[in-house]
Design an enzyme around this catalytic site. Structure first.
Site, PDB file in Angstrom:
ATOM      1  N   LYS A 296       2.500   2.065  -5.214  1.00 28.97           N
ATOM      2  CA  LYS A 296       3.181   1.546  -6.400  1.00 28.97           C
ATOM      3  C   LYS A 296       2.435   1.886  -7.681  1.00 28.97           C
ATOM      4  O   LYS A 296       3.047   2.085  -8.732  1.00 28.97           O
ATOM      5  CB  LYS A 296       3.357   0.038  -6.272  1.00 28.97           C
ATOM      6  CG  LYS A 296       4.296  -0.377  -5.140  1.00 28.97           C
ATOM      7  CD  LYS A 296       4.450  -1.875  -5.036  1.00 28.97           C
ATOM      8  CE  LYS A 296       3.193  -2.563  -4.535  1.00 28.97           C
ATOM      9  NZ  LYS A 296       2.824  -2.187  -3.141  1.00 28.97           N
TER      10      LYS A 296
ATOM     11  N   GLN B  79       1.680  -5.997  -2.957  1.00 28.02           N
ATOM     12  CA  GLN B  79       2.070  -6.071  -1.538  1.00 28.02           C
ATOM     13  C   GLN B  79       3.445  -5.412  -1.335  1.00 28.02           C
ATOM     14  O   GLN B  79       3.764  -4.459  -2.027  1.00 28.02           O
ATOM     15  CB  GLN B  79       2.053  -7.512  -1.034  1.00 28.02           C
ATOM     16  CG  GLN B  79       0.676  -8.096  -0.870  1.00 28.02           C
ATOM     17  CD  GLN B  79       0.292  -9.012  -1.996  1.00 28.02           C
ATOM     18  OE1 GLN B  79       1.092  -9.433  -2.797  1.00 28.02           O
ATOM     19  NE2 GLN B  79      -0.976  -9.360  -2.054  1.00 28.02           N
TER      20      GLN B  79
ATOM     21  N   ASP C 133       0.824  -1.222   0.000  1.00 28.23           N
ATOM     22  CA  ASP C 133       0.000   0.000   0.000  1.00 28.23           C
ATOM     23  C   ASP C 133       0.850   1.262   0.000  1.00 28.23           C
ATOM     24  O   ASP C 133       0.417   2.316   0.461  1.00 28.23           O
ATOM     25  CB  ASP C 133      -0.949   0.031   1.210  1.00 28.23           C
ATOM     26  CG  ASP C 133      -1.804  -1.213   1.326  1.00 28.23           C
ATOM     27  OD1 ASP C 133      -2.415  -1.591   0.319  1.00 28.23           O
ATOM     28  OD2 ASP C 133      -1.848  -1.806   2.422  1.00 28.23           O
TER      29      ASP C 133
ATOM     30  N   GLY D 132      -4.230  -4.230  -4.239  1.00 30.50           N
ATOM     31  CA  GLY D 132      -4.711  -3.322  -5.262  1.00 30.50           C
ATOM     32  C   GLY D 132      -3.869  -2.071  -5.357  1.00 30.50           C
ATOM     33  O   GLY D 132      -3.123  -1.734  -4.443  1.00 30.50           O
ATOM     34  N   HIS D 133      -3.989  -1.413  -6.494  1.00 28.59           N
ATOM     35  CA  HIS D 133      -3.340  -0.131  -6.708  1.00 28.59           C
ATOM     36  C   HIS D 133      -4.423   0.895  -6.997  1.00 28.59           C
ATOM     37  O   HIS D 133      -5.376   0.625  -7.730  1.00 28.59           O
ATOM     38  CB  HIS D 133      -2.397  -0.175  -7.914  1.00 28.59           C
ATOM     39  CG  HIS D 133      -1.292  -1.169  -7.778  1.00 28.59           C
ATOM     40  ND1 HIS D 133      -0.568  -1.330  -6.623  1.00 28.59           N
ATOM     41  CD2 HIS D 133      -0.764  -2.051  -8.669  1.00 28.59           C
ATOM     42  CE1 HIS D 133       0.354  -2.266  -6.810  1.00 28.59           C
ATOM     43  NE2 HIS D 133       0.244  -2.721  -8.031  1.00 28.59           N
TER      44      HIS D 133
END
Length: 433
Positions: free
Chosen positions: A16, A223, A13, A40-41
């Site tokens: 990225k 991650q 988190d 998730g991004h």
């Protein structure tokens, strides 16, 4: 051209997605090399916000070929929904390429994930319940189902029968659940075959040809370093290798192709799920960081645990990943604090540790040793060079750079695509080290 790895330097988190998107105009391929839809991004472009779970962040850049590598575990229903959602917003997803060797998440993986976590009670790990761990377990046990199996009904049926023979025993006799039927899963997954067929390829070969043709390949992990199954805070980790070493196995390219590894690190620290967290704040400061930083999981919506910057973790990330530089995100979130603590070492039962303790027990008992830096109150969202920042913010960045072990080559000063300070080192020559 060499390949570049982008890796989370904390517990995930870190931002990225923003870094990948920022590099989108300068790379030709963006490869997701591990994980599943348990991460998730979030990417903000203008007034639009995009939450990506399985798709590489590069899918938002029109000139990039997005690739899902063999190291990813895929829930076909989730992937297709994500593709449809982007298509409906005018994003072209037709360039997506999916490895024929990627493993699939099935309904029994999701069920086992959820009931196993509930069964653990207070000892639970904090899994998302999306079947990622059980899918990787089947992969290692050599009973997994791969994308290529969708195109051979006989093989798919045999593999489902073999997997459910044991899993139904566990579901019924251990967890008091109903049997799962092979026929239902078989028909559901055969239906995905023709929809996915246009995207499937030998991605290892594709990337090798791209590199030999002088293309730039960006390898994107999900991650973060401390969630790596080998190098993270085990057992409170993910089931794959988000670290730079995982980029090779998860994409099918050799390590000599990689000449740069960029670590994404927040100006403070967060994590989701259970496990040790030395700088965690269970007070007003923690709530303030969470609120200002919008620290809620992209995939799960869960509150992220928040704490101050942890330099031993950053130094560990440099060592484990071979980081060449950092992308520092969310510096703007720290605006308004009179003093900002930075963890420089740990106290473990009266002994100072400047690096992460090798023992899990010691890390669980680690207490942060802080240095305090003066804060700033000025709005920094318009800063586009280091000198645009107020002096105290400049000093904070410089201090983090000195104690973390690698240069800060880019700095996020807001959530938007353009709200970033980019140094010459970051973008002038992506292959420079």
């Amino acid at each position: 051209m060499p390949a570049i790895v982008l890796v989370g330097a904390q517990w995930g988190d870190e931002g990225k997605g923003k870094a990948t998107d920022l590099l989108g105009d300068t790379v030709d391929y963006v490869v997701r090399y591990q994980g599943g839809n348990n991460a998730g991004h979030t990417v903000v472009i203008g007034s639009e916000k995009y939450a990506l779970h399985l798709l590489p962040s590069g899918i938002l850049s029109p000139n990039v070929v997005p690739v899902i590598g063999n190291g990813v575990v895929i829930d076909p229903a989730v992937l297709l929904e994500e593709i449809r959602a982007l298509d409906s917003r005018g994003i072209n997803t037709s360039k997506l390429v999916i490895s024929t060797n990627a493993h699939l998440i099935t309904p029994y993986h999701r069920t086992i994930d959820k009931v196993s976590e509930r069964f653990l009670g207070k000892a639970k790990i904090g899994t998302t319940g999306r079947g990622i761990g059980p899918a990787y377990a089947d992969k290692i046990s050599r009973i997994g189902i791969r994308v290529q199996d969708l195109f051979d009904r006989s093989i798919l049926e045999q593999k489902l029968e073999g997997a459910l023979h044991d899993k139904n025993q566990v579901l019924t006799k251990v967890f008091n659940r109903k049997n799962m039927a092979v026929a239902e899963i078989l028909e559901e997954y055969l239906a995905y075959a023709e929809i996915l067929r246009p995207y499937i390829a030998d991605t290892s070969l594709l990337l090798d040809k791209a590199l030999k043709a002088g293309k730039t390949v960006l390898l994107e992990g999900s991650q973060g370093t401390l969630l790596d199954v080998d190098h993270g805070t085990y057992p409170f980790v993910t089931s794959s290798n988000p670290t730079a070493g995982g980029a090779c196995t998860g994409s099918g390219i050799g390590p000599k192709a990689i000449t740069r590894v960029i670590g994404i690190v927040k100006a403070y620290t967060t994590r989701v799920g259970s496990g040790p967290f030395p700088t965690e704040l269970l007070d007003e400061d923690g709530d303030k960081l969470r609120t200002i930083g919008h620290e809620y999981g992209t995939t799960t919506g869960r509150n992220r645990r928040c704490g101050w910057y942890d330099a031993p973790i950053a130094r560990y990330a440099v060592r484990i990943n071979g980081l060449t530089d950092f992308f520092l995100t969310k510096l703007d979130v720290l605006t308004g604090w009179e003093k900002i603590p930075v963890c420089v070492a740990y106290d473990v039962d009266g002994t100072r540790h400047d690096e992460l303790p090798a023992s899990q027990t010691d890390f669980h008992h680690a207490k942060p040793i802080y240095e305090y830096l003066p804060g700033w109150k000025e709005d920094i969202s318009k800063a586009r060079t280091i000198t645009d920042l107020p002096k105290n913010a400049q000093d904070y960045v410089k201090y983090l750079e000195e104690i973390s072990g690698a240069p800060m080559s880019a700095i996020g000063v807001g959530p938007g695509r353009d709200e970033t300070i980019v140094t010459n080192f970051f973008k002038k020559d992506l292959t420079a080290v």
